[in-house]
Design a protein around this motif. Structure first.
Motif, PDB file in Angstrom:
ATOM      1  N   TRP A  54       0.977  -1.073  -0.068  1.00  0.00           N
ATOM      2  CA  TRP A  54      -0.068   0.135   0.069  1.00  0.00           C
ATOM      3  C   TRP A  54       0.839   1.089   0.131  1.00  0.00           C
ATOM      4  N   ASN A  78       0.189   3.949  -2.983  1.00  0.00           N
ATOM      5  CA  ASN A  78      -0.225   5.242  -2.661  1.00  0.00           C
ATOM      6  C   ASN A  78       1.026   5.995  -3.194  1.00  0.00           C
ATOM      7  N   ASN A  95      -3.484   1.931   4.386  1.00  0.00           N
ATOM      8  CA  ASN A  95      -4.105   3.043   3.877  1.00  0.00           C
ATOM      9  C   ASN A  95      -4.778   2.705   2.531  1.00  0.00           C
ATOM     10  N   TYR A 122      -7.478   3.841   1.092  1.00  0.00           N
ATOM     11  CA  TYR A 122      -8.445   4.655   0.299  1.00  0.00           C
ATOM     12  C   TYR A 122      -7.586   5.947   0.321  1.00  0.00           C
ATOM     13  N   ASN A 150      -5.136   6.758  -2.112  1.00  0.00           N
ATOM     14  CA  ASN A 150      -4.524   7.022  -3.385  1.00  0.00           C
ATOM     15  C   ASN A 150      -5.746   7.483  -4.227  1.00  0.00           C
ATOM     16  N   ASP A 151      -4.974   8.437  -5.245  1.00  0.00           N
ATOM     17  CA  ASP A 151      -5.912   8.991  -6.324  1.00  0.00           C
ATOM     18  C   ASP A 151      -4.969   9.196  -7.600  1.00  0.00           C
ATOM     19  N   LYS A 200     -10.930   9.875  -5.591  1.00  0.00           N
ATOM     20  CA  LYS A 200     -10.732   8.704  -4.657  1.00  0.00           C
ATOM     21  C   LYS A 200     -11.394   7.534  -4.848  1.00  0.00           C
ATOM     22  N   PRO A 201     -10.850   6.165  -4.540  1.00  0.00           N
ATOM     23  CA  PRO A 201     -11.611   4.989  -4.634  1.00  0.00           C
ATOM     24  C   PRO A 201     -12.931   4.785  -4.043  1.00  0.00           C
ATOM     25  N   ALA A 245     -14.482   1.803  -3.647  1.00  0.00           N
ATOM     26  CA  ALA A 245     -14.197   0.340  -3.055  1.00  0.00           C
ATOM     27  C   ALA A 245     -12.946  -0.203  -3.281  1.00  0.00           C
ATOM     28  N   VAL A 246     -12.707  -1.121  -2.505  1.00  0.00           N
ATOM     29  CA  VAL A 246     -11.566  -1.932  -2.484  1.00  0.00           C
ATOM     30  C   VAL A 246     -12.007  -3.576  -2.521  1.00  0.00           C
ATOM     31  N   MET A 275     -14.506   2.838   3.955  1.00  0.00           N
ATOM     32  CA  MET A 275     -14.498   4.523   3.329  1.00  0.00           C
ATOM     33  C   MET A 275     -14.858   5.420   4.619  1.00  0.00           C
ATOM     34  N   ASP A 311     -14.224  -2.989   6.349  1.00  0.00           N
ATOM     35  CA  ASP A 311     -14.884  -3.777   5.568  1.00  0.00           C
ATOM     36  C   ASP A 311     -14.327  -5.329   5.810  1.00  0.00           C
TER      37      ASP A 311
END
Length: 235
Positions: free
Chosen positions: A111, A115, A172, A174, A176-177, A182-183, A185-186, A204, A210
């Motif tokens: 991650w 990121n 982390n 969520y 990343n962009d 932003k995402p 969902a994962v 989120m 989750d």
């Protein structure tokens, strides 16, 4: 609805493991820094929307096609890529699937890489040349939990396996962009998917978790028929 595999374009070469044969008949492995880039795949699915992936309680089978290197084992890194990225265009969004050989990093490393990549890629019009290179649950007992299920029909020989957990709600996922926002969902891929596998990600919403559960179909059926259980998880 049947969702077939995506149309794929692959860009290579890729980074892999090098091997040194030692005098004592053992072998040593190292990351072959040959200036190769990550294995990159651009694919298109013209009959799947974002909601087709996010709305079902059970993770749709199409998700399996959205990750690269399915079925590749860690020791195959001598000939297979150590890192692969697949960007799939959906009707109304994109799915970024990333696979990394566990020999070269753990979840935290993965991650951090993802990121960092998103930071360096942000602002570009495309990513066809990416520049790749309380511990488990919050103490808040009222945190919301969303559980997407993943059915595994082939591992009948593991029907008596115990439950085990991977990943962490501290990653982390969520943060990343890639320039698209932003995402939403994962989701995890097929790696290590066995009966009893539980994958944990932060949700989120701050303080949420989750949980992705992989069980044999008959176990899911028994859970669905248990009204008390279904009510307790809000489904």
């Amino acid at each position: 609805m049947y969702f077939g595999p995506p149309k794929v374009i692959i860009l290579d070469p890729s980074l892999h493991l090098g091997v040194i044969e030692n005098d004592d008949n053992t072998s040593s492995f190292f990351v072959d820094c040959n200036n190769a880039e990550a294995h990159f795949i651009h694919s298109v699915v013209d009959n799947v929307t974002v909601n087709d992936i996010l709305d079902p309680v059970y993770v749709p089978h199409i998700v399996n096609f959205l990750f690269p290197l399915n079925g590749v084992l860690n020791h195959e890194g001598v000939s297979k890529p150590l890192l692969a990225v697949q960007v799939t265009e959906l009707i109304d969004g994109s799915f970024v699937g990333c696979t990394m050989n566990h020999i070269i990093g753990d979840g935290s490393s993965f991650w951090q890489f993802f990121n960092f990549w998103s930071e360096t890629s942000r602002g570009f019009d495309n990513i066809s040349r990416p520049s790749v290179l309380n511990r488990w649950f919050p103490s808040n007992t009222n945190c919301p939990i969303r559980i997407p299920f993943c059915s595994n029909e082939d591992d009948e020989f593991l029907a008596n396996a115990t439950l085990y957990t991977s990943s962490s709600p501290q990653f982390n996922v969520y943060g990343n962009d890639l320039g698209w926002g932003k995402p939403l969902a994962v989701r995890s891929g097929l790696a290590n998917k066995r009966d009893g596998k539980i994958t944990v990600f932060p949700g989120m919403k701050e303080g949420s978790v989750d949980i992705e559960v992989c069980l044999l179909p008959e176990k899911f059926l028994a859970m669905e028929n248990d009204k008390e259980f279904m009510q307790s998880i809000g489904i």
